[in-house]
Design a protein around this motif. Structure first.
Motif, PDB file in Angstrom:
ATOM      1  N   PHE A 435       0.842  -1.208   0.000  1.00 10.56           N
ATOM      2  CA  PHE A 435       0.000   0.000   0.000  1.00 10.56           C
ATOM      3  C   PHE A 435       0.873   1.252   0.000  1.00 10.56           C
ATOM      4  CE2 PHE A 435      -2.995  -3.037   1.969  1.00 10.56           C
ATOM      5  CZ  PHE A 435      -4.146  -2.769   1.254  1.00 10.56           C
ATOM      6  N   ASP A 436       0.337   2.335  -0.548  1.00  9.87           N
ATOM      7  CA  ASP A 436       1.026   3.622  -0.408  1.00  9.87           C
ATOM      8  C   ASP A 436       1.034   4.042   1.058  1.00  9.87           C
ATOM      9  OD1 ASP A 436       1.603   4.056  -3.131  1.00  9.87           O
ATOM     10  OD2 ASP A 436      -0.469   4.688  -3.499  1.00  9.87           O
ATOM     11  N   LEU A 437      -0.127   3.912   1.714  1.00 10.64           N
ATOM     12  CA  LEU A 437      -0.244   4.329   3.111  1.00 10.64           C
ATOM     13  C   LEU A 437      -1.239   3.439   3.839  1.00 10.64           C
ATOM     14  CD1 LEU A 437      -0.465   8.059   2.214  1.00 10.64           C
ATOM     15  CD2 LEU A 437       1.312   7.136   3.714  1.00 10.64           C
ATOM     16  N   VAL A 438      -0.952   3.206   5.101  1.00 12.44           N
ATOM     17  CA  VAL A 438      -1.781   2.307   5.908  1.00 12.44           C
ATOM     18  C   VAL A 438      -2.342   3.058   7.115  1.00 12.44           C
ATOM     19  CG1 VAL A 438      -1.745   0.252   7.381  1.00 12.44           C
ATOM     20  CG2 VAL A 438      -0.495   0.255   5.203  1.00 12.44           C
ATOM     21  N   VAL A 439      -3.676   3.076   7.193  1.00 13.49           N
ATOM     22  CA  VAL A 439      -4.355   3.578   8.392  1.00 13.49           C
ATOM     23  C   VAL A 439      -4.844   2.353   9.157  1.00 13.49           C
ATOM     24  CG1 VAL A 439      -6.272   4.970   9.288  1.00 13.49           C
ATOM     25  CG2 VAL A 439      -5.135   5.638   7.153  1.00 13.49           C
ATOM     26  N   ALA A 440      -4.513   2.254  10.434  1.00 13.64           N
ATOM     27  CA  ALA A 440      -4.955   1.116  11.243  1.00 13.64           C
ATOM     28  C   ALA A 440      -5.986   1.609  12.253  1.00 13.64           C
ATOM     29  CB  ALA A 440      -3.771   0.482  11.965  1.00 13.64           C
ATOM     30  N   SER A 441      -7.135   0.918  12.318  1.00 16.96           N
ATOM     31  CA  SER A 441      -8.228   1.362  13.188  1.00 16.96           C
ATOM     32  C   SER A 441      -8.788   0.211  14.001  1.00 16.96           C
ATOM     33  CB  SER A 441      -9.392   1.943  12.368  1.00 16.96           C
ATOM     34  OG  SER A 441      -8.993   3.005  11.561  1.00 16.96           O
ATOM     35  N   LEU A 442      -9.305   0.561  15.187  1.00 15.27           N
ATOM     36  CA  LEU A 442     -10.050  -0.387  16.016  1.00 15.27           C
ATOM     37  C   LEU A 442     -11.533  -0.256  15.709  1.00 15.27           C
ATOM     38  CD1 LEU A 442      -8.274   0.537  19.343  1.00 15.27           C
ATOM     39  CD2 LEU A 442      -8.245  -1.746  18.391  1.00 15.27           C
ATOM     40  N   HIS A 443     -12.195  -1.386  15.457  1.00 18.27           N
ATOM     41  CA  HIS A 443     -13.644  -1.356  15.252  1.00 18.27           C
ATOM     42  C   HIS A 443     -14.373  -2.294  16.198  1.00 18.27           C
ATOM     43  CE1 HIS A 443     -12.366   0.249  11.227  1.00 18.27           C
ATOM     44  NE2 HIS A 443     -13.295   1.110  11.565  1.00 18.27           N
ATOM     45  N   SER A 444     -13.656  -2.971  17.082  1.00 17.37           N
ATOM     46  CA  SER A 444     -14.323  -3.871  18.025  1.00 17.37           C
ATOM     47  C   SER A 444     -13.626  -3.765  19.382  1.00 17.37           C
ATOM     48  CB  SER A 444     -14.239  -5.313  17.519  1.00 17.37           C
ATOM     49  OG  SER A 444     -12.884  -5.658  17.325  1.00 17.37           O
ATOM     50  N   GLY A 445     -14.322  -4.254  20.402  1.00 14.08           N
ATOM     51  CA  GLY A 445     -13.757  -4.199  21.754  1.00 14.08           C
ATOM     52  C   GLY A 445     -13.629  -2.776  22.268  1.00 14.08           C
ATOM     53  N   LEU A 446     -14.527  -1.880  21.783  1.00 16.75           N
ATOM     54  CA  LEU A 446     -14.367  -0.461  22.110  1.00 16.75           C
ATOM     55  C   LEU A 446     -15.018  -0.067  23.424  1.00 16.75           C
ATOM     56  CD1 LEU A 446     -14.774   0.837  18.495  1.00 16.75           C
ATOM     57  CD2 LEU A 446     -12.691   0.773  19.854  1.00 16.75           C
ATOM     58  N   ARG A 447     -15.634  -1.043  24.104  1.00 14.82           N
ATOM     59  CA  ARG A 447     -16.178  -0.741  25.428  1.00 14.82           C
ATOM     60  C   ARG A 447     -15.223  -1.194  26.531  1.00 14.82           C
ATOM     61  NH1 ARG A 447     -21.250   1.009  24.686  1.00 14.82           N
ATOM     62  NH2 ARG A 447     -22.163   0.416  22.686  1.00 14.82           N
ATOM     63  N   ALA A 448     -14.076  -1.731  26.109  1.00 10.53           N
ATOM     64  CA  ALA A 448     -13.120  -2.202  27.104  1.00 10.53           C
ATOM     65  C   ALA A 448     -12.669  -1.045  27.984  1.00 10.53           C
ATOM     66  CB  ALA A 448     -11.915  -2.816  26.400  1.00 10.53           C
ATOM     67  N   THR A 449     -12.493  -1.320  29.267  1.00 10.34           N
ATOM     68  CA  THR A 449     -11.958  -0.288  30.149  1.00 10.34           C
ATOM     69  C   THR A 449     -10.552  -0.725  30.534  1.00 10.34           C
ATOM     70  OG1 THR A 449     -13.026  -1.455  31.946  1.00 10.34           O
ATOM     71  CG2 THR A 449     -14.160   0.470  31.082  1.00 10.34           C
ATOM     72  N   GLY A 450      -9.784   0.201  31.053  1.00  9.62           N
ATOM     73  CA  GLY A 450      -8.457  -0.165  31.508  1.00  9.62           C
ATOM     74  C   GLY A 450      -7.422  -0.075  30.412  1.00  9.62           C
ATOM     75  N   ALA A 451      -6.323  -0.793  30.601  1.00 13.62           N
ATOM     76  CA  ALA A 451      -5.124  -0.557  29.808  1.00 13.62           C
ATOM     77  C   ALA A 451      -5.107  -1.297  28.481  1.00 13.62           C
ATOM     78  CB  ALA A 451      -3.890  -0.941  30.622  1.00 13.62           C
ATOM     79  N   GLU A 452      -6.033  -2.254  28.245  1.00  7.93           N
ATOM     80  CA  GLU A 452      -5.873  -3.065  27.039  1.00  7.93           C
ATOM     81  C   GLU A 452      -6.087  -2.261  25.761  1.00  7.93           C
ATOM     82  OE1 GLU A 452      -8.559  -4.004  29.290  1.00  7.93           O
ATOM     83  OE2 GLU A 452     -10.012  -5.157  28.106  1.00  7.93           O
ATOM     84  N   GLY A 453      -6.936  -1.210  25.833  1.00 12.13           N
ATOM     85  CA  GLY A 453      -7.130  -0.359  24.659  1.00 12.13           C
ATOM     86  C   GLY A 453      -5.824   0.314  24.273  1.00 12.13           C
TER      87      GLY A 453
END
Ligand SMILES: [Zn+2]
Ligand SMILES: [Zn+2]
Length: 570
Positions: A435-453
């Motif tokens: 790829f010319d450029l890579v955007v990486a995104s989170l689309h799941s597990g977005l209600r997690a609290t604490g340090a894992e995010g």
């Protein structure tokens, strides 16, 4: 027959009470989605339900239809009455306060016996809120501040996204500009300051004849109803429910009115203190000297100049250090629309976009961009028709063909690759390298609290092929706040690895928000502005991201979009 509004109110309350009661998430959401659907339905949903046809509407299943029938036939819903017996209705308002939410509202009830907002006020005044388990001094202060507003926690006090409010205010402003005798019209208030969410909107008008402005407001097709006031200052309600206050001044003191109506309240307090030290009293009517002479200003910059200050961009007027900076003439040059050369995070019909790549590219060129990166979703997001590696390769061929054909803009091969639960990416390194450029995104597990995010985002930041992190926090206004990120740690690593952090301009995202973006800049990170457009009509979302960036104090050098991507690594 219950109106759509009454049905929606009943479903909203039922959803809120179930949430307080700890019901499973999807039940709560079912009532909220149903409420939104009923509220926006053009005809009587009660009549449809009685005919068995309410289930034709999306989000209305048999259960909800039965409840609508029950409400129509008996005047109440048994499930709602039961929920009311279990949980005090007044807690709903508590749960809407920032810092509380449903769980802590229930904890306040359990620990202090507080069942409504008045009870909460009394508990705060008695200094007892800190006794509630899990309630730290910061939360107590946050809650106390909100209680100063008599409407705290009321549904009507809900804030709407900048992206929903701004077009409504700008449409009305455009109409008013066409009224004979009107000289200038500006959107003011928190919208002009670029706040991500607002309670209401302000418009200021320079005109010699306020009655003509009032008449135009009465006649405007954008206005659903007048909400009171006279010719000089009048509030109206738009059809989607935004309250807009319109203030009129003669052109010679338009600058004073615009400055006053832009705020913030705390910025204006500091300005008045500064004026007082110079023997002046300051208001929307001008600067009044000790002997009673009033000086008025047609332009806002003159107001600041009269106080010995450089003009301050509205986005910075939040009582941080802006007055000191302006007194020394060191006001930063913020990034502007004209600085933007392109963007790299839009979608096409290869995944969940609405139009083909050529249409997106042409629309981007119409906005004056030199490049546009098509960043469709990756394979794990099946819901969005995420691309498999095979389809990626076919898309690259299509982009090569498009570039050979289209003039005036370069189409870049980008991806919005999913960050998986364990922090790995949804494509292997070989593919990512293409790829010319890579955007990486989170689309799941977005209600997690604490340090894992934070850990998942950090893993993507460290990945050698990742150029930017998309909508880092994953918030969706009205649905979820997203992850609690250690933004300083992320920004430090982003700065070290040259990874850009995105400000995503989708109205319900605005993620990073301006506070997080400000912190990220202070830690040395650079920002990427994205519309995340799924069709040409979404490309203006980039302007929202731009406002958020300006609110964060970003200059052109802080924003990758002000340079061609070839320069980014350097
Ligand atoms: Zn996304
Ligand atoms: Zn996207």
């Amino acid at each position: 027959m219950p109106t759509n509004g009454e049905i929606a109110d009943a479903f909203t309350l039922l959803g809120d009470l179930l949430e307080l009661d700890g019901a499973v998430r999807h039940r709560v959401l079912a009532y909220r989605r149903g409420a939104a659907r009923v509220r926006s339905a053009p005809g009587s949903v009660a009549e449809m339900a009685l005919a068995g046809r309410a289930t034709d509407l999306p989000d209305i299943g048999a259960t909800l239809q039965a409840k609508i029938v029950e409400l129509a036939q008996t005047g109440s819903i048994a499930a709602l009455e039961k929920a009311r017996e279990r949980t005090p209705e007044g807690l709903v308002r508590l749960a809407r306060l920032e810092g509380l939410g449903p769980k802590r509202a229930m904890a306040v009830w359990t620990a202090l016996g507080v069942t409504d907002i008045e009870g909460l006020r009394a508990a705060v005044e008695a200094g007892r809120l800190g006794e509630v388990p899990g309630m730290g001094p910061a939360t107590v202060a946050q809650v106390t501040a909100q209680l100063a507003d008599p409407a705290a926690g009321e549904a009507g006090a809900e804030r709407v996204s900048l992206g929903l409010a701004l077009p409504q205010a700008e449409d009305l402003a455009r109409e008013l500009r066409a009224v004979p005798g009107v000289r200038r019209v500006e959107v003011a208030g928190s919208l002009r300051r670029g706040r991500e969410t607002v309670h209401d909107a302000d418009i200021v008008v320079a005109a010699d004849d306020p009655a003509a402005v009032a008449a135009a407001l009465e006649a405007s097709p954008l206005v659903a109803m007048s909400a009171g006031g006279g010719d000089q200052r009048r509030a109206v309600m738009t059809h989607p429910g935004l309250r807009i206050e319109v203030a009129v001044a003669p052109p010679e003191r338009f600058g004073n009115l615009l400055q006053h109506a832009t705020g913030s309240a705390r910025h204006n307090v500091r300005l008045r203190e500064l004026a007082l030290r110079r023997g002046l009293s300051m208001s929307e009517h001008g600067l009044t000297a000790g002997d009673g002479t009033v000086t008025v200003h047609a332009d806002e910059a003159e107001v600041y100049a009269a106080l010995g200050l450089a003009w301050i961009p509205p986005e910075l007027r939040e009582d941080r250090d802006e007055l000191a900076v302006a007194a020394e003439g060191r006001v930063p040059r913020l990034v502007e629309r004209a600085d933007i050369l392109g963007e790299i995070h839009v979608h096409s019909d290869w995944s969940d976009g609405r139009v083909d790549m050529a249409t997106m590219a042409a629309a981007a060129r119409d906005r004056g961009y030199r490049y546009i990166g098509i960043a469709d979703h990756s394979q794990s997001l099946a819901m969005t028709r995420g691309l498999t590696p095979d389809r990626v390769k076919r898309q690259w061929e299509a982009i090569d063909a498009l570039n050979a054909q289209i003039e005036g803009i370069t189409v870049l091969k980008c991806t919005e690759v999913d960050i998986l639960a364990d922090g790995r990416l949804d494509f292997d390194d070989d593919l990512l390298a293409g790829f010319d450029l890579v955007v990486a995104s989170l689309h799941s597990g977005l209600r997690a609290t604490g340090a894992e995010g934070t850990a998942r985002v950090l893993a993507a930041v460290e990945h050698p092929h990742v150029d930017a992190i998309g909508h880092p926090r994953g918030r969706m206004m009205g649905r979820r706040d997203g992850l609690q990120l250690d933004i300083e740690a992320i920004a430090e690593r982003a700065a070290a690895t040259g990874t850009l952090l995105e400000i995503n301009g989708q109205p319900r995202r605005l993620d990073l928000d301006s506070d997080l973006a400000r912190t990220a800049l202070a830690a040395g990170a650079r920002l990427l502005l994205s519309s995340d457009a799924h069709g040409p009509e979404d490309l203006w979302f980039l302007d929202l991201a731009l406002r958020v960036a300006r609110r964060a104090g970003a200059g052109p050098e802080d924003i990758a979009n002000t340079r061609p991507p070839a320069d980014w690594r350097a």
